[in-house]
Motif scaffolding. Structure first.
Motif, PDB file in Angstrom:
ATOM      1  N   ASP A  75       0.872  -1.168   0.000  1.00  0.00           N
ATOM      2  CA  ASP A  75       0.000   0.000   0.000  1.00  0.00           C
ATOM      3  C   ASP A  75       0.913   1.223   0.000  1.00  0.00           C
ATOM      4  O   ASP A  75       1.927   1.231   0.703  1.00  0.00           O
ATOM      5  CB  ASP A  75      -0.888  -0.006   1.240  1.00  0.00           C
TER       6      ASP A  75
ATOM      7  N   ALA B  28      -6.206   7.811  -0.725  1.00  0.00           N
ATOM      8  CA  ALA B  28      -7.211   7.083   0.056  1.00  0.00           C
ATOM      9  C   ALA B  28      -6.567   6.250   1.148  1.00  0.00           C
ATOM     10  O   ALA B  28      -5.412   5.921   1.067  1.00  0.00           O
ATOM     11  CB  ALA B  28      -8.025   6.206  -0.877  1.00  0.00           C
TER      12      ALA B  28
ATOM     13  N   ARG C 298      -6.227  -1.953  -7.557  1.00  0.00           N
ATOM     14  CA  ARG C 298      -7.001  -1.276  -6.527  1.00  0.00           C
ATOM     15  C   ARG C 298      -7.555  -2.288  -5.512  1.00  0.00           C
ATOM     16  O   ARG C 298      -7.867  -3.424  -5.845  1.00  0.00           O
ATOM     17  CB  ARG C 298      -8.148  -0.488  -7.163  1.00  0.00           C
ATOM     18  N   LYS C 299      -7.698  -1.826  -4.283  1.00  0.00           N
ATOM     19  CA  LYS C 299      -8.172  -2.687  -3.208  1.00  0.00           C
ATOM     20  C   LYS C 299      -9.628  -3.114  -3.385  1.00  0.00           C
ATOM     21  O   LYS C 299     -10.049  -4.106  -2.793  1.00  0.00           O
ATOM     22  CB  LYS C 299      -8.005  -1.988  -1.856  1.00  0.00           C
ATOM     23  N   ASP C 300     -10.375  -2.352  -4.171  1.00  0.00           N
ATOM     24  CA  ASP C 300     -11.785  -2.704  -4.334  1.00  0.00           C
ATOM     25  C   ASP C 300     -12.033  -3.648  -5.511  1.00  0.00           C
ATOM     26  O   ASP C 300     -13.180  -3.899  -5.878  1.00  0.00           O
ATOM     27  CB  ASP C 300     -12.652  -1.444  -4.483  1.00  0.00           C
TER      28      ASP C 300
ATOM     29  N   SER D 140      -3.683  -0.505  -3.738  1.00  0.00           N
ATOM     30  CA  SER D 140      -4.057   0.818  -3.240  1.00  0.00           C
ATOM     31  C   SER D 140      -5.478   1.193  -3.621  1.00  0.00           C
ATOM     32  O   SER D 140      -6.044   0.661  -4.579  1.00  0.00           O
ATOM     33  CB  SER D 140      -3.074   1.858  -3.808  1.00  0.00           C
ATOM     34  N   MET D 141      -6.039   2.153  -2.869  1.00  0.00           N
ATOM     35  CA  MET D 141      -7.336   2.719  -3.239  1.00  0.00           C
ATOM     36  C   MET D 141      -7.185   3.977  -4.085  1.00  0.00           C
ATOM     37  O   MET D 141      -8.176   4.556  -4.519  1.00  0.00           O
ATOM     38  CB  MET D 141      -8.153   3.046  -1.985  1.00  0.00           C
ATOM     39  N   ASN D 142      -5.970   4.404  -4.324  1.00  0.00           N
ATOM     40  CA  ASN D 142      -5.752   5.606  -5.125  1.00  0.00           C
ATOM     41  C   ASN D 142      -6.177   5.389  -6.578  1.00  0.00           C
ATOM     42  O   ASN D 142      -6.054   4.287  -7.116  1.00  0.00           O
ATOM     43  CB  ASN D 142      -4.271   6.006  -5.107  1.00  0.00           C
TER      44      ASN D 142
END
Length: 211
Positions: free
Chosen positions: A53, A211, A102-104, A81-83
């Motif tokens: 991260d 994020a 991305r983490k999602d 990352s969430m960026n």
């Protein structure tokens, strides 16, 4: 396979550890919560992959990636990352990271990213791969002004949009206040912004928010 999971949230590290353990047999997994703890582990041990991260406390993530690859050039780094991918992925890939996810994303896609990087290939999302192809063939000119910034300037702009002062940024990045001030002036000039209100509006438009 030996992994180092670097994230300041315990629940993220725990979830990743379970995911990796369930689909990669005999994996060895260690954890770190910030740049300093990660770097210490890397100095003292070898890893096949670092899942990283880049929003870590008191850490210049661009320098961290560079420093990791300086002492362990063979290690594979997957940024997790969430960026926003548009603003961040290409920068870390240029520094030597092997993938950005991305983490999602779904569990299936995260597994795909890990497997791809472990197999000495670069992981890119379908949309990012398409954009990089357009860039390579000159089919599209980016209108994102934040791409004009150097890695250091881009690191600093993230602190600025979080409302941090020059002295706070100086302390976190371990740079003199005058150096931060010089970078800040160049950032405003490159982005054609007159004040922090302009900067924040532009950052919101182009989704430059950590994020």
């Amino acid at each position: 396979m030996k992994f180092l999971l670097v994230d300041d949230h315990t629940i993220i590290r725990t979830g990743l550890k379970m995911l990796i353990t369930n689909f990669i047999a005999h994996s060895v997994i260690e954890e770190a919560f910030d740049g300093d703890s990660a770097f210490e582990k890397l100095k003292n041990s070898d890893y096949d992959m670092v899942v990283l991260d880049v929003n870590l406390p008191n850490t210049d993530s661009f320098s961290l990636v560079t420093n990791i690859l300086t002492i362990k050039p063979a290690v594979k780094i997957l940024v997790f990352s969430m960026n926003a991918e548009d603003n961040y992925a290409k920068r870390y890939l240029k520094l030597g990271a092997r993938g950005y996810i991305r983490k999602d994303e779904s569990e299936t896609e995260i597994k795909k990213a890990i497997s791809t990087v472990l197999n000495n290939k670069r992981y890119l999302s379908e949309s990012l791969s398409h954009r990089l192809e357009e860039d390579a063939f000159g089919n599209k000119v980016s209108n994102n002004p934040f791409e004009r910034l150097s890695p250091r300037e881009f690191e600093i702009i993230q602190h600025i949009v979080r409302g941090e002062s020059v002295s706070q940024i100086s302390e976190k990045l371990k740079l003199h206040t005058s150096t931060i001030g010089t970078h800040k002036a160049r950032i405003f000039e490159k982005l054609s912004c007159k004040n922090i209100i302009d900067i924040n509006a532009l950052a919101k438009t182009f989704n430059v928010v950590s994020a």
